[in-house]
Design a protein around this motif. Structure first.
Motif, PDB file in Angstrom:
ATOM      1  N   UNK A  81       0.943  -1.337   0.348  1.00  0.00           N
ATOM      2  CA  UNK A  81       0.176  -0.219  -0.334  1.00  0.00           C
ATOM      3  C   UNK A  81       1.438   1.182   0.054  1.00  0.00           C
ATOM      4  N   UNK A  82       1.016   1.794  -0.709  1.00  0.00           N
ATOM      5  CA  UNK A  82       1.200   3.092  -1.345  1.00  0.00           C
ATOM      6  C   UNK A  82       0.946   4.336  -0.773  1.00  0.00           C
ATOM      7  N   UNK A  83       1.253   5.438   0.309  1.00  0.00           N
ATOM      8  CA  UNK A  83      -0.104   6.059   0.965  1.00  0.00           C
ATOM      9  C   UNK A  83       0.855   7.598   0.568  1.00  0.00           C
ATOM     10  N   UNK A  84       0.047   8.352   0.201  1.00  0.00           N
ATOM     11  CA  UNK A  84       0.928   9.618   0.356  1.00  0.00           C
ATOM     12  C   UNK A  84       0.115  10.809   1.062  1.00  0.00           C
ATOM     13  N   UNK A  85       1.016  11.581   1.505  1.00  0.00           N
ATOM     14  CA  UNK A  85       0.929  12.547   2.607  1.00  0.00           C
ATOM     15  C   UNK A  85       1.974  14.028   2.486  1.00  0.00           C
ATOM     16  N   UNK A  88       5.533  13.201   2.624  1.00  0.00           N
ATOM     17  CA  UNK A  88       6.629  12.620   2.176  1.00  0.00           C
ATOM     18  C   UNK A  88       5.558  11.527   1.371  1.00  0.00           C
ATOM     19  N   UNK A  89       5.847  10.063   1.220  1.00  0.00           N
ATOM     20  CA  UNK A  89       4.989   9.003   0.607  1.00  0.00           C
ATOM     21  C   UNK A  89       5.794   7.825   1.527  1.00  0.00           C
ATOM     22  N   UNK A  90       4.710   7.250   1.340  1.00  0.00           N
ATOM     23  CA  UNK A  90       5.187   5.623   2.505  1.00  0.00           C
ATOM     24  C   UNK A  90       4.497   4.540   1.784  1.00  0.00           C
ATOM     25  N   UNK A  91       5.625   3.560   2.128  1.00  0.00           N
ATOM     26  CA  UNK A  91       5.099   2.053   1.294  1.00  0.00           C
ATOM     27  C   UNK A  91       5.024   0.870   3.159  1.00  0.00           C
ATOM     28  N   UNK A  92       3.807   0.698   1.920  1.00  0.00           N
ATOM     29  CA  UNK A  92       3.173  -0.284   4.048  1.00  0.00           C
ATOM     30  C   UNK A  92       3.038  -1.461   3.440  1.00  0.00           C
ATOM     31  N   UNK A  93       3.867  -2.299   3.864  1.00  0.00           N
ATOM     32  CA  UNK A  93       3.631  -3.781   3.895  1.00  0.00           C
ATOM     33  C   UNK A  93       3.095  -4.320   4.607  1.00  0.00           C
ATOM     34  N   UNK A  94       1.886  -3.750   5.511  1.00  0.00           N
ATOM     35  CA  UNK A  94       1.482  -4.526   6.588  1.00  0.00           C
ATOM     36  C   UNK A  94       1.776  -4.833   7.672  1.00  0.00           C
ATOM     37  N   UNK A  95       3.029  -4.195   8.213  1.00  0.00           N
ATOM     38  CA  UNK A  95       3.801  -4.570   9.469  1.00  0.00           C
ATOM     39  C   UNK A  95       4.003  -3.446   9.628  1.00  0.00           C
ATOM     40  N   UNK A  96       4.678  -2.665   8.749  1.00  0.00           N
ATOM     41  CA  UNK A  96       5.722  -1.268   9.250  1.00  0.00           C
ATOM     42  C   UNK A  96       5.675  -0.484   7.643  1.00  0.00           C
TER      43      UNK A  96
END
Length: 133
Positions: A81-85, A88-96
């Motif tokens: 899951x890529x989350x834009x704020x 910056x940009x965050x990538x969630x792998x399900x754990x961190x």
């Protein structure tokens, strides 16, 4: 033909067979369509009757997200899951989270600290939309 009886054709809407069995015309349906409908009912009804509880987990700054205001989200074909704020940009792998931020001194970083839009194309490339300069 005996007296007192009228001539009626078989299958006419006024025939005595229709009066006894109101669903007589259902038998005229094509057999594959009826079989398919019954198959769908037997498969879908148990799934629809299953537990419909939705499980979710809230993730935020406490879990490592760079900011709670999220204007853009996208999922890639690898399951990230890529989350834009606005930070910056965050990538969630399900754990961190893994963070990608704007750095003026690095040309390979994001071109802006704010991410307004995200899109994953057919090839799997992630496109990042930023505010106009």
């Amino acid at each position: 033909m005996p007296r007192g009886r009228s001539r009626r054709t078989i299958g006419s809407p006024r025939s005595p067979a229709d009066a006894r069995c109101p669903f007589a015309r259902v038998a005229a349906w094509p057999a594959p369509a009826v079989a398919f409908a019954l198959l769908l009912l037997t498969v879908c009804l148990p799934a629809a009757a299953a537990d419909d509880t939705l499980w979710y987990r809230s993730i935020g700054v406490e879990e490592g997200l760079s900011q709670n205001f999220v204007p853009a989200m996208a999922a890639d074909r690898d399951g990230f899951m890529w989350i834009g704020t606005a930070n910056g940009l965050n990538r969630w792998n399900g754990y961190e989270f893994e963070r990608y931020r704007y750095d003026r001194d690095r040309p390979d970083s994001l071109s802006s600290p704010t991410v307004y839009a995200l899109h994953v194309d057919r090839r799997g490339n992630l496109w990042v939309g930023r505010p106009p300069a």
